[in-house]
Motif scaffolding. Sequence first.
Motif, mmCIF file in Angstrom:
data_model
loop_
_atom_site.group_PDB
_atom_site.id
_atom_site.type_symbol
_atom_site.label_atom_id
_atom_site.label_comp_id
_atom_site.label_asym_id
_atom_site.label_seq_id
_atom_site.Cartn_x
_atom_site.Cartn_y
_atom_site.Cartn_z
ATOM 1 N N HIS A 23 6.715 -2.088 -2.982
ATOM 2 C CA HIS A 23 7.918 -2.918 -2.873
ATOM 3 C C HIS A 23 9.140 -2.252 -3.476
ATOM 4 O O HIS A 23 10.255 -2.741 -3.331
ATOM 5 C CB HIS A 23 7.677 -4.302 -3.488
ATOM 6 C CG HIS A 23 7.504 -4.287 -4.973
ATOM 7 N ND1 HIS A 23 6.287 -4.124 -5.580
ATOM 8 C CD2 HIS A 23 8.396 -4.409 -5.975
ATOM 9 C CE1 HIS A 23 6.445 -4.147 -6.888
ATOM 10 N NE2 HIS A 23 7.715 -4.320 -7.160
ATOM 11 N N ASN A 60 9.129 0.794 5.239
ATOM 12 C CA ASN A 60 8.369 -0.322 5.795
ATOM 13 C C ASN A 60 7.388 0.188 6.838
ATOM 14 O O ASN A 60 7.602 1.222 7.444
ATOM 15 C CB ASN A 60 9.284 -1.372 6.412
ATOM 16 C CG ASN A 60 10.081 -2.106 5.358
ATOM 17 O OD1 ASN A 60 11.295 -1.943 5.263
ATOM 18 N ND2 ASN A 60 9.397 -2.860 4.532
ATOM 19 N N PHE A 65 1.901 -2.064 10.855
ATOM 20 C CA PHE A 65 0.480 -1.820 10.682
ATOM 21 C C PHE A 65 -0.239 -1.772 12.024
ATOM 22 O O PHE A 65 0.179 -2.400 13.000
ATOM 23 C CB PHE A 65 -0.141 -2.898 9.801
ATOM 24 C CG PHE A 65 0.271 -2.802 8.370
ATOM 25 C CD1 PHE A 65 -0.483 -2.089 7.463
ATOM 26 C CD2 PHE A 65 1.438 -3.415 7.927
ATOM 27 C CE1 PHE A 65 -0.103 -1.988 6.139
ATOM 28 C CE2 PHE A 65 1.834 -3.327 6.608
ATOM 29 C CZ PHE A 65 1.060 -2.607 5.710
ATOM 30 N N PHE A 68 1.796 -12.435 9.195
ATOM 31 C CA PHE A 68 1.298 -13.530 8.372
ATOM 32 C C PHE A 68 0.990 -14.732 9.263
ATOM 33 O O PHE A 68 1.902 -15.296 9.876
ATOM 34 C CB PHE A 68 2.330 -13.914 7.310
ATOM 35 C CG PHE A 68 2.731 -12.747 6.445
ATOM 36 C CD1 PHE A 68 1.765 -12.033 5.746
ATOM 37 C CD2 PHE A 68 4.053 -12.351 6.353
ATOM 38 C CE1 PHE A 68 2.123 -10.952 4.952
ATOM 39 C CE2 PHE A 68 4.411 -11.273 5.558
ATOM 40 C CZ PHE A 68 3.439 -10.570 4.861
ATOM 41 N N LEU A 82 -2.904 -7.923 5.242
ATOM 42 C CA LEU A 82 -1.822 -8.895 5.077
ATOM 43 C C LEU A 82 -1.249 -8.795 3.674
ATOM 44 O O LEU A 82 -0.044 -8.925 3.482
ATOM 45 C CB LEU A 82 -2.347 -10.306 5.340
ATOM 46 C CG LEU A 82 -2.728 -10.613 6.783
ATOM 47 C CD1 LEU A 82 -3.373 -11.984 6.878
ATOM 48 C CD2 LEU A 82 -1.493 -10.557 7.667
ATOM 49 N N GLU A 101 -1.312 -6.089 1.871
ATOM 50 C CA GLU A 101 -0.556 -4.828 1.855
ATOM 51 C C GLU A 101 0.799 -5.019 2.526
ATOM 52 O O GLU A 101 1.801 -4.488 2.065
ATOM 53 C CB GLU A 101 -1.338 -3.740 2.586
ATOM 54 C CG GLU A 101 -2.539 -3.268 1.793
ATOM 55 C CD GLU A 101 -3.221 -2.080 2.445
ATOM 56 O OE1 GLU A 101 -2.926 -1.798 3.631
ATOM 57 O OE2 GLU A 101 -4.044 -1.438 1.772
ATOM 58 N N ALA A 102 0.794 -5.783 3.622
ATOM 59 C CA ALA A 102 2.053 -6.026 4.329
ATOM 60 C C ALA A 102 3.028 -6.741 3.409
ATOM 61 O O ALA A 102 4.221 -6.431 3.396
ATOM 62 C CB ALA A 102 1.806 -6.843 5.596
ATOM 63 N N GLY A 103 2.532 -7.677 2.615
ATOM 64 C CA GLY A 103 3.389 -8.386 1.678
ATOM 65 C C GLY A 103 4.044 -7.419 0.697
ATOM 66 O O GLY A 103 5.254 -7.449 0.482
ATOM 67 N N ARG A 104 3.221 -6.528 0.134
ATOM 68 C CA ARG A 104 3.748 -5.574 -0.844
ATOM 69 C C ARG A 104 4.705 -4.592 -0.178
ATOM 70 O O ARG A 104 5.689 -4.165 -0.768
ATOM 71 C CB ARG A 104 2.596 -4.840 -1.513
ATOM 72 C CG ARG A 104 1.750 -5.768 -2.361
ATOM 73 C CD ARG A 104 0.448 -5.117 -2.762
ATOM 74 N NE ARG A 104 0.682 -3.882 -3.466
ATOM 75 C CZ ARG A 104 -0.199 -2.879 -3.523
ATOM 76 N NH1 ARG A 104 -1.352 -2.981 -2.907
ATOM 77 N NH2 ARG A 104 0.077 -1.790 -4.185
ATOM 78 N N ASP A 105 4.377 -4.247 1.077
ATOM 79 C CA ASP A 105 5.226 -3.320 1.830
ATOM 80 C C ASP A 105 6.590 -3.944 2.118
ATOM 81 O O ASP A 105 7.589 -3.239 2.221
ATOM 82 C CB ASP A 105 4.517 -2.977 3.147
ATOM 83 C CG ASP A 105 5.243 -1.906 3.939
ATOM 84 O OD1 ASP A 105 5.318 -0.770 3.433
ATOM 85 O OD2 ASP A 105 5.744 -2.207 5.034
ATOM 86 N N LEU A 106 6.612 -5.271 2.236
ATOM 87 C CA LEU A 106 7.858 -5.976 2.553
ATOM 88 C C LEU A 106 8.524 -6.507 1.290
ATOM 89 O O LEU A 106 9.008 -7.631 1.254
ATOM 90 C CB LEU A 106 7.586 -7.099 3.549
ATOM 91 C CG LEU A 106 7.179 -6.606 4.935
ATOM 92 C CD1 LEU A 106 6.509 -7.711 5.735
ATOM 93 C CD2 LEU A 106 8.383 -6.073 5.695
ATOM 94 N N TYR A 107 8.504 -5.693 0.240
ATOM 95 C CA TYR A 107 9.287 -5.921 -0.974
ATOM 96 C C TYR A 107 8.814 -7.077 -1.838
ATOM 97 O O TYR A 107 9.579 -7.555 -2.675
ATOM 98 C CB TYR A 107 10.783 -6.119 -0.628
ATOM 99 C CG TYR A 107 11.299 -5.045 0.274
ATOM 100 C CD1 TYR A 107 11.468 -3.747 -0.196
ATOM 101 C CD2 TYR A 107 11.567 -5.310 1.604
ATOM 102 C CE1 TYR A 107 11.901 -2.746 0.649
ATOM 103 C CE2 TYR A 107 12.009 -4.309 2.463
ATOM 104 C CZ TYR A 107 12.176 -3.032 1.966
ATOM 105 O OH TYR A 107 12.600 -2.046 2.793
ATOM 106 N N ALA A 108 7.572 -7.547 -1.663
ATOM 107 C CA ALA A 108 7.063 -8.572 -2.564
ATOM 108 C C ALA A 108 6.240 -7.870 -3.641
ATOM 109 O O ALA A 108 5.348 -7.091 -3.301
ATOM 110 C CB ALA A 108 6.210 -9.575 -1.805
ATOM 111 N N ASP A 109 6.536 -8.131 -4.928
ATOM 112 C CA ASP A 109 5.688 -7.542 -5.972
ATOM 113 C C ASP A 109 4.367 -8.315 -5.980
ATOM 114 O O ASP A 109 4.174 -9.251 -5.221
ATOM 115 C CB ASP A 109 6.388 -7.560 -7.340
ATOM 116 C CG ASP A 109 6.852 -8.944 -7.729
ATOM 117 O OD1 ASP A 109 6.168 -9.913 -7.339
ATOM 118 O OD2 ASP A 109 7.895 -9.070 -8.400
ATOM 119 N N VAL A 134 1.727 -14.968 0.045
ATOM 120 C CA VAL A 134 0.757 -14.564 1.068
ATOM 121 C C VAL A 134 -0.663 -15.009 0.708
ATOM 122 O O VAL A 134 -1.289 -15.758 1.456
ATOM 123 C CB VAL A 134 0.780 -13.031 1.293
ATOM 124 C CG1 VAL A 134 -0.193 -12.657 2.394
ATOM 125 C CG2 VAL A 134 2.183 -12.560 1.624
#
Lengths: 378, 306
Positions: free
Chosen positions: A81, A86, A89, A95, B203, B205-213, B221
């Motif tokens: 983050h 970005n 995947f 989500f 999912l 990983e996607a969260g972390r990839d999209l700027y969520a710590d 998520v």
Amino acid sequence: MATNTREAHGDLVLENVTKEFADFTAVDDLSLVVPRGSFFALLGPSGCGKTTTLRMVAGLEQPTGGRVLIGETDITGTRPHERPVNTVFQSYALFPHLTVRENVAFGPKRRKAADAMRLADDALELVQLSHLAARKPGQLSGGQQQRVALARAVVNQPEVLLLDEPLGALDLKLRRQMQVELKRIQSEVGLTFIHVTHDQEEAMTMADTVAVMNRGRIEQMGPPERLYDLPQTAFVANFVGQSNLGVGRIHGTDGDFIVAEVSDTKVRIPKQRSEIHDGQVMFGVRPEKVRIHESQPVGTGNDVRAVVTDVSFTGVATQYLVTVPSGANWTVYEQNLDVEPISLRPGDDVWLSWDPTHAFGVPVDEDGRKAALAEDGA
Amino acid sequence: MTTAFAASAREAGDPQLTPPRRGGRRRGWTPYLLLVPGLLWLTLFFIVPLVQLGSASLQSQWPGAPGYYYRDVNVGNYVDALSSYGVHFLRSLAYAGLATVLCFVIAFPLAYAMAFKAGRWRNVMLILVVAPFFTSFILRTIAWRQILADDAPLARTLNALHLLPGGHITETWVAVVAGLTYNFLPFMVLPIYTSLERADPRLLEAGRDLYADRLTTLRTVTIPLAAPGILAGTLLTFIPAAGDYVNAELLGSDTSTKMVGNVINSQFFTVLGGYPTAAALSISLMILILVLVLGYVRRFGTEEVL
């Protein structure tokens, strides 16, 4: 720290990046520079380390050695983050509990953008999915999900956008459409795209620069035309398109050419097109550069006798499989330009010829030998 | 049913379609036949007793003959029950609510670890979660009495450190809530584990990839993905815990920690003439829980559960 690295910009630089897992090395001392704004493809067979490389750029894996930089900013060791990167995947990873619009707005919201929803709508417009904004991902087709995943990444205007086999799950027709679409979107938004794929055609159609990876290393990197025209290793010669190969020994030179002997036949390779200048060499020529004749051609320079083993008519071209004296199977593409096509059958004796300026020479290595052997078996 | 009738009507008009008719009819009835054993069971052991309980809750006592009742519509039973035992209702809800929250706090990290971090230990952990079921519920609760007893190491140590204000752990609400938490923990762990295990790790990983710590990813998520399991787990914990009397009986005090279940138990089995009150308490508890659960599910429910 977080905001600093997140605002990094410039070329993506990998410096001697290595990733070792418990029992094998996935990425081995890899260095490369991806210029800002380019469409870059990492091409390789499964297990070659391309996805691991991508994950290290995303921050989902940390390298065991080397550095990852964006411009002047070292982002090695930072969390996903904290990076202006970005990912789209492979399985899209949308989500399921959020609508399409909320999915796309996820990134902007986390970055506290005041107009997250408007940004999301703009991104959905870019991928032409505005009309599906209120749906849940489960209600979309594979191609639509793919575009949502793309919009969700593009909306953040990252310095580097990573695509992990993004078209792998789509059928052929949709894949072709998306290739064109991805290219359009990339040139529209002007972001650095790094596209990981095992499909050489996909890599060549879309990318400005292709890096061919094998066993954790880059075998060769360059524009698609160059990779195809002048492979530097036997692996590239076979992975990017097909090649007719033969192992030979260099005998001397003839003007601008190297002369090598492959199974008692003398072949010529332009000096600038050979990686090797003495000793053993692997000679190669692309299938469409080879002509097939029913009698020995005159004055073509390079010719060799062969026996036809298979003929397949594909419409625009006919593909011949022939056995050359070394025992290897070669492929020859003949465009069906003539009104009266050559009528050859399996078992016919033929002559092959090619313009020696199209030949190339690469080092003889295990991959090459294996490739030549595989062709023998074919 | 409708399709079966429609099909036979169509077939009657078309003689060519006669042969498959019997098959079609049988298919039409099969689901109902399959339901018969379950429906019979449900009628005998749920609907009939429920009606009986309802009617008992409205009975009146023969004057001068304690223990004998006649059929009536005596709403006074409810008024008596709720006015005398309202505090027990509140206590039940408070204990069950507290136990549910504690169960969640313990179960979520455990389920998360099992789903994402356990690797080859996952099955061992699952067995450990389920293992207590091999011993009876009552025995396990009695064992807790030993663990929490005044002369056991835990209470002794706390007493020696002057950390136990009343001097006891047993006979307090702490013991009852601890017992409830312990006994219902697996019912919280398993559904949460199931829904986390089904969630695609990409999912997260996607969260972390999209700027969520990590914490934001958890909130935005992971927990939403586990929502069906959390909902099921809280219901499976709260509902039986609110009606439980074993923990309060074995670990609680005779006066200050009684729950509704204990009152119903004693009204039914020890108080002469307590039948209508016990029935009224049972029905009230049922309605109360039903209302609370419906409200909860409407607020937090996801289409995947109900």
